[in-house]
Design a protein around this motif. Structure first.
Motif, PDB file in Angstrom:
ATOM      1  N   ARG A  93      51.250  33.112  36.976  1.00 60.28           N
ATOM      2  CA  ARG A  93      52.623  32.787  36.592  1.00 60.28           C
ATOM      3  C   ARG A  93      53.540  34.300  37.406  1.00 60.28           C
ATOM      4  O   ARG A  93      53.105  35.330  37.368  1.00 60.28           O
ATOM      5  CB  ARG A  93      52.616  33.235  34.970  1.00 60.28           C
ATOM      6  N   PHE A 113      44.668  38.035  30.550  1.00 59.53           N
ATOM      7  CA  PHE A 113      45.310  39.066  30.946  1.00 59.53           C
ATOM      8  C   PHE A 113      46.741  38.985  30.227  1.00 59.53           C
ATOM      9  O   PHE A 113      47.032  37.946  29.877  1.00 59.53           O
ATOM     10  CB  PHE A 113      45.750  38.865  32.593  1.00 59.53           C
ATOM     11  N   GLY A 114      47.477  40.063  30.230  1.00 63.45           N
ATOM     12  CA  GLY A 114      48.793  40.167  29.806  1.00 63.45           C
ATOM     13  C   GLY A 114      48.571  41.072  28.454  1.00 63.45           C
ATOM     14  O   GLY A 114      47.637  41.342  27.703  1.00 63.45           O
ATOM     15  N   THR A 166      55.920  35.750  36.078  1.00 61.16           N
ATOM     16  CA  THR A 166      56.336  36.733  34.946  1.00 61.16           C
ATOM     17  C   THR A 166      55.268  37.907  34.973  1.00 61.16           C
ATOM     18  O   THR A 166      55.407  38.915  34.532  1.00 61.16           O
ATOM     19  CB  THR A 166      56.276  36.120  33.676  1.00 61.16           C
ATOM     20  N   ASP A 167      53.979  37.721  35.506  1.00 65.98           N
ATOM     21  CA  ASP A 167      53.093  38.836  35.776  1.00 65.98           C
ATOM     22  C   ASP A 167      53.795  39.612  36.957  1.00 65.98           C
ATOM     23  O   ASP A 167      53.926  39.154  38.047  1.00 65.98           O
ATOM     24  CB  ASP A 167      51.906  38.036  36.277  1.00 65.98           C
ATOM     25  N   ASP A 182      45.570  32.617  42.528  1.00 66.71           N
ATOM     26  CA  ASP A 182      44.923  32.289  41.370  1.00 66.71           C
ATOM     27  C   ASP A 182      43.542  31.653  41.431  1.00 66.71           C
ATOM     28  O   ASP A 182      43.354  30.959  40.414  1.00 66.71           O
ATOM     29  CB  ASP A 182      46.076  31.139  40.461  1.00 66.71           C
ATOM     30  N   ASN A 222      53.806  28.033  39.816  1.00 69.94           N
ATOM     31  CA  ASN A 222      52.877  28.447  38.737  1.00 69.94           C
ATOM     32  C   ASN A 222      51.899  27.664  38.082  1.00 69.94           C
ATOM     33  O   ASN A 222      52.154  26.450  37.647  1.00 69.94           O
ATOM     34  CB  ASN A 222      53.966  29.005  37.399  1.00 69.94           C
ATOM     35  N   LEU A 224      49.400  45.398  32.282  1.00 70.68           N
ATOM     36  CA  LEU A 224      49.957  44.673  31.023  1.00 70.68           C
ATOM     37  C   LEU A 224      48.991  44.599  29.929  1.00 70.68           C
ATOM     38  O   LEU A 224      49.335  44.650  28.861  1.00 70.68           O
ATOM     39  CB  LEU A 224      50.592  43.523  31.614  1.00 70.68           C
ATOM     40  N   THR A 225      47.783  44.349  30.266  1.00 75.62           N
ATOM     41  CA  THR A 225      46.748  44.191  29.281  1.00 75.62           C
ATOM     42  C   THR A 225      46.642  45.555  28.518  1.00 75.62           C
ATOM     43  O   THR A 225      46.342  45.548  27.299  1.00 75.62           O
ATOM     44  CB  THR A 225      45.367  43.873  29.833  1.00 75.62           C
ATOM     45  N   ASN A 245      46.069  48.567  38.891  1.00 79.05           N
ATOM     46  CA  ASN A 245      47.024  48.108  39.550  1.00 79.05           C
ATOM     47  C   ASN A 245      48.335  49.036  39.823  1.00 79.05           C
ATOM     48  O   ASN A 245      48.962  48.980  41.019  1.00 79.05           O
ATOM     49  CB  ASN A 245      47.708  46.660  39.194  1.00 79.05           C
ATOM     50  N   ASP A 263      43.843  45.568  33.794  1.00 75.06           N
ATOM     51  CA  ASP A 263      45.238  45.185  34.142  1.00 75.06           C
ATOM     52  C   ASP A 263      46.254  45.906  33.365  1.00 75.06           C
ATOM     53  O   ASP A 263      45.823  46.244  32.207  1.00 75.06           O
ATOM     54  CB  ASP A 263      45.364  43.656  33.817  1.00 75.06           C
ATOM     55  N   ASP A 289      46.942  29.299  35.336  1.00 75.93           N
ATOM     56  CA  ASP A 289      45.469  29.435  35.386  1.00 75.93           C
ATOM     57  C   ASP A 289      44.862  28.264  34.649  1.00 75.93           C
ATOM     58  O   ASP A 289      43.589  28.467  34.116  1.00 75.93           O
ATOM     59  CB  ASP A 289      44.980  30.774  34.775  1.00 75.93           C
TER      60      ASP A 289
END
Length: 328
Positions: free
Chosen positions: A66, A215-216, A68-69, A121, A94, A243-244, A269, A241, A97
């Protein structure tokens, strides 16, 4: 094209070469005159017809989970810039996943007569790379890797170890891991590197302290809630990650704990956001821009029939306020 040739007083083949991406064999003045006349007359090259004629579309497909990541967006931006400089156009899809969505998106991309594909991906057990290999379509994996396939990635085993060594040096022994998706090499290898280092130091991590989260930020929050609800919560958390890790921050605060003083936190990252959070996040830096540039360069070599090898970039740990009081 014949009209442009008549006005420029040159042969049609000269117009074709002058308007191509590589106008070799045509003088600079002629190229300029032909292109100016083409613009005045409203002529545009039929890229699809050119692809059928030459077998070269100058199109590159890019599959990402995605956009947005922030990580994949940064990588894609550098792929697109490198491709543009080389005269290629990128088409991104996108996949979320999702295997079925990945299959339909890949089929749609291949129907456009792409010159090659960059896969961001890849999953353990997924067949997209194998199918491209069988069909003779040039491809490169970026960020995530699969055994036996050309890839440009970070040494994620080492990155996980760097995070572990940092926390061990600060005296942490009971730690949790928000492991992302263990079917993605990024989640699997970062987690493996981290756990191996703690085991070697004499503090093996119980499976209850390792959460396979996805993730996220939302995934990080749910996994953080799970870790902080354990009878003996961890004194430090490694999220694979950034954002995670942001999601895990919310879980730590929700139980009245302070970052660093009560629970240390390390992400991965080092996206731009990490350094600019209210409490700056310690993170393992991946060279995301370089990763994108090198993945396109590797794909271009494959398209040209040249030999190329996988690239493993070195990660660097960047300490900040979620683990240490002072940092540079």
């Amino acid at each position: 094209m014949a009209t442009v040739a008549r006005h420029a007083q040159v042969h049609v083949s000269t117009v074709s070469r002058a308007l191509s991406e590589d106008p070799s064999g045509v003088g600079t003045d002629t190229v300029r005159r032909v292109r100016e006349l083409a613009a005045m007359l409203g002529y545009h090259r039929d890229v699809g017809a050119a692809a059928l004629r030459t077998g070269n579309s100058r199109l590159i497909g890019v599959l990402v989970p995605r956009l947005t990541d922030l990580v994949l967006a940064t990588i894609y931006e550098s792929i697109d810039a490198a491709a543009g400089t080389a005269g290629y156009t990128t088409v991104v899809s996108n996949t979320l996943d999702d295997p079925a969505r990945r299959r339909s998106r890949l089929d749609a991309l291949l129907s456009r007569r792409l010159d090659g594909v960059i896969i961001g991906d890849s999953h353990i057990g997924d067949t997209a790379a194998f199918e491209l290999q069988q069909r003779g379509v040039p491809y490169v994996l970026v960020m995530r890797k699969l055994e036996g396939h050309l890839s440009v990635t970070t040494d994620d085993q080492l990155g996980g170890r760097l995070a572990a060594e940092h926390l061990l040096s600060l005296g942490h022994q009971r730690v949790g891991v928000i492991a992302g998706d263990l079917l993605a090499s990024t989640g699997l290898q970062r987690t493996q590197g981290f756990r191996t280092a703690f085991e070697a130091a004499g503090y093996p991590i119980n499976d209850h302290y390792v959460v396979n989260s996805g993730f996220g930020a939302r995934a990080g929050r749910l996994a953080g809630d799970q870790l902080m609800s354990l009878p003996h919560p961890p004194s430090a958390i490694f999220a694979v990650d950034d954002l995670t890790a942001v999601g895990a921050m919310g879980a730590i605060r929700a139980v009245g704990k302070q970052l660093r003083e009560d629970v240390a936190l390390v992400g991965y990252n080092d996206v731009d956001l990490a350094a600019n959070l209210p409490v700056p996040l310690t993170s393992v830096r991946s060279a995301l821009t370089e990763m994108g540039q090198l993945s396109f360069a590797a794909l271009q070599r494959r398209i040209n029939g040249e030999e190329t090898e996988s690239v493993l970039l070195k990660p660097v740990l960047i300490p900040r306020a979620t683990t240490v009081e002072r940092w540079e």
